[in-house]
Enzyme design. Sequence first.
Site: not given
Length: 388
Positions: A66, A200, A224, A232, A253, A256, A279, A313
């Site tokens: 990012h 996500h 993540n 199950r 890192d 995570h 990330d 974050a």
Amino acid sequence: MKKVSAIKNATVITPFKTIEKGIVLFEDEKIRAVGQENNVKVPKEARIIDASGKIVAPGFIDIHIHGGKGRDIMDASYEAINEIAKFLASHGTTSFVPATISASHPDLLSAVEAVKAAMEKGTEGAEVLGAHLEGPYISPEKRGAHSADSIRQPSLEEFGEIWEASNHGVRIVTLAPEIDGSKPLIKKLQELGVVASIGHSNATYTQTMDAIRQGIRHATHMFNRMSGFDPRKPGVVGAVLTHGKLSVELICDEIHVHPAAMRLLTRVKGQKKVVLVTDAIRAAGMPNGEYALGKQRMIVKNSVSRLESGDFAGSTLTMDRAVRNMVRLVGVPLQTAVKMATINPAMVISVGKNRGSLEPGKDADLVMMDGDVNVYTTIVKGKVVYKA
């Protein structure tokens, strides 16, 4: 007049093999020859770069990042992306795919337009390969650092506008396949040659397997913000681990993902399917403090970035550190770790013909480092863009 350069006396990681006392010969932007000293003829006019005691490898490729050095793709400016590119080069990255975050439609358009400008104009550091659209088509339950009011159902019309604004430069779309409207988008991405990545997501195992059949090819930051493994209810994690064709991103890192989980992932997926990513957010390369991620406030302490709620974050990871951590924490050979940071990501986004390995005809994207993955020189298309 063509400019010929030869890196000599190096340990060369191609990354398919390791060559002791190797030479990498490149002419202008392209690699001309790679091999041992007695097998590569160096022209008299070549500029000689002595790499004694150093390792030469392909430049790292980060397909999920990012920002860094106080800048973010969502700043939506060429200047921001150029600063990120220079920062990445200082850590051995020679090309990258900037990632958006869930945001309004106008903000996403502005972000991908800035990516398009950076692709067209070029940068002073790592090369921009396109955009990674992370969100807004994700699960509210697994949104992580994404703002809840920016999450929405997939829209072919909206994506079409983003696709055109990027000049067809979107490389990856991270989405939750259980969300209404995802099936038509996955089909469209497949038609366009864009990587559909599950992330996500709160999908069940069955929903995930259905989505893989529909065209999901990749998994965003594995483990993540996805439904976890239960004996199950195997969830997204179980489906991804047991499906051999999916490639997976790994944020190595030491925060995570636990080293044991990283070792498990590497053994199950094999060295060809694990892709190291950072990330990283704008706090990468910056001191501890408060920063913005989209509309949200995050706090960086001891190089760990969290929302005020305490949730992760993004990260402050760099690719050189990710490679180093794979060797140190997971125990893979350096050659394997380099593969996960070079040819593997190149193959995911279909640029492996031109980059990701040191082979004749490919772009002269190289990193010179020591055995502890400390970067000394970064070369992008034959041009030195960073020197320690």
